[in-house]
Scaffold this motif. Structure first.
Motif, mmCIF file in Angstrom:
data_model
loop_
_atom_site.group_PDB
_atom_site.id
_atom_site.type_symbol
_atom_site.label_atom_id
_atom_site.label_comp_id
_atom_site.label_asym_id
_atom_site.label_seq_id
_atom_site.Cartn_x
_atom_site.Cartn_y
_atom_site.Cartn_z
ATOM 1 N N GLN A 80 41.036 45.341 58.867
ATOM 2 C CA GLN A 80 40.060 46.254 58.240
ATOM 3 C C GLN A 80 40.655 47.105 57.124
ATOM 4 O O GLN A 80 40.115 48.152 56.763
ATOM 5 N N GLU A 81 41.785 46.687 56.551
ATOM 6 C CA GLU A 81 42.392 47.433 55.445
ATOM 7 C C GLU A 81 41.513 47.343 54.211
ATOM 8 O O GLU A 81 40.943 46.299 53.905
ATOM 9 N N VAL A 82 41.363 48.462 53.526
ATOM 10 C CA VAL A 82 40.536 48.522 52.329
ATOM 11 C C VAL A 82 41.401 48.164 51.124
ATOM 12 O O VAL A 82 42.435 48.793 50.886
ATOM 13 N N ILE A 83 40.958 47.156 50.366
ATOM 14 C CA ILE A 83 41.732 46.679 49.213
ATOM 15 C C ILE A 83 40.954 46.952 47.931
ATOM 16 O O ILE A 83 39.807 46.517 47.788
ATOM 17 N N PRO A 84 41.547 47.696 46.991
ATOM 18 C CA PRO A 84 40.866 47.972 45.715
ATOM 19 C C PRO A 84 40.693 46.691 44.907
ATOM 20 O O PRO A 84 41.595 45.849 44.861
ATOM 21 N N THR A 85 39.548 46.538 44.261
ATOM 22 C CA THR A 85 39.321 45.404 43.377
ATOM 23 C C THR A 85 39.939 45.700 42.016
ATOM 24 O O THR A 85 40.425 46.813 41.755
ATOM 25 N N GLU A 86 39.891 44.729 41.135
ATOM 26 C CA GLU A 86 40.420 44.940 39.786
ATOM 27 C C GLU A 86 39.654 46.041 39.072
ATOM 28 O O GLU A 86 40.233 46.840 38.335
ATOM 29 N N ALA A 87 38.336 46.116 39.330
ATOM 30 C CA ALA A 87 37.518 47.169 38.727
ATOM 31 C C ALA A 87 37.963 48.549 39.225
ATOM 32 O O ALA A 87 38.005 49.518 38.462
ATOM 33 N N ALA A 88 38.293 48.635 40.529
ATOM 34 C CA ALA A 88 38.741 49.906 41.104
ATOM 35 C C ALA A 88 40.057 50.339 40.477
ATOM 36 O O ALA A 88 40.250 51.531 40.162
#
Length: 272
Positions: A53-61
């Protein structure tokens, strides 16, 4: 937009919706709602879920993070500037002579009491000559003195009457006087000379309160304002020559409109 960017930065840095909610003191559903709203505004996804459940930033983020930080800092700076401007108060420095500080200052205070929320008021007590000099140098906005003083740098006006009396017993041989520059000191010199009083001991004290306490204890005599006389203090009236006038003092070339207004209010209140 501030709450949205604030929440985005918290999620980006903690890599967790749960930790972000704890950091911001809001519920996790609120964090989710804000991130979804920001994604709708931008038309793109900002985070994805990884393993555990780790939150991964997208390229946009990752592209948004630096501008979001800049926006938050600019917003916080703007808030601080606005709050500082609202909280900043106008200085109003007052100097009063010792007798006036107790007898007249409360009435003077009423003149600007309604303006206190806009003022940074500082009230100090000095001898009359020091008050006058500080106003002359524009180190004080308003002063009260107990003896007639004048120069080209100041304007003076009457604020009220006062009467000096001989308090205590001269028979003790001790006479209390105020410090050099005191308004009362001017009249003490006059009294000792004209009445040919030659005290055995002359003791200089820097406050009326000390003098009155010693007179009340039967330790000597002095000239004090009649308004300080209580039933425990014997006194003798000295006549019209010892009736004096408290004078208000202002800087003659005062340009500040607020200070001018405050002085007018004081005049109206005290002379009412």
């Amino acid at each position: 937009m501030f709450p949205l960017f604030e929440t985005f930065i918290a999620v980006y840095e903690t890599k967790s919706f749960t930790r972000a909610s704890k950091y911001l003191f809001i519920s996790q559903p609120t964090v989710t709602v804000r991130i979804r709203k920001l994604e709708e505004e931008l038309g793109t996804s900002l985070f994805s879920r990884g393993q555990n459940q780790e939150v991964i930033p997208t390229e946009a983020a990752m592209h948004l993070y630096a501008p979001a930080l800049k926006y938050i800092k600019s917003w916080e700076k703007l808030q601080a500037e606005i709050q500082e401007k609202q909280l900043k108060k106008h200085p109003f420095k007052i100097g009063v002579s010792h007798s006036a500080a107790i007898s007249l200052m409360p009435n003077i205070f009423k003149g600007f009491e309604k303006d206190l929320e806009h003022l940074d008021v500082e009230i100090s007590m000095y001898d009359s000559e020091t008050v006058f000099d500080l106003v002359s140098n524009h180190d004080l906005h308003f002063g009260v003195v107990e003896k007639p003083l004048a120069n080209e740098q100041t304007d003076t006006f009457p604020l009220g009457q006062d009467e000096l009396v001989l308090a205590g017993s001269i028979a003790t041989g001790t006479f209390f006087i105020r410090e050099v520059g005191s308004g009362v000191g001017h009249y003490v010199k006059k009294f000792l000379k004209e009445e040919k009083v030659l005290p055995k001991n002359i003791v200089r004290m820097s406050s009326n309160e000390m003098i009155i306490a010693h007179i009340r204890a039967g330790l000597g005599a002095s000239l004090i304002s009649k308004q300080f006389i209580t039933k425990e203090i014997p006194y003798q009236e000295l006549g019209e020559k010892y009736q004096r006038e408290f004078l208000g003092v202002t800087f003659a070339d005062e340009r500040d409109p607020l200070i001018q207004t405050l002085v007018q209010k004081i005049k109206q209140t005290v002379t009412r």
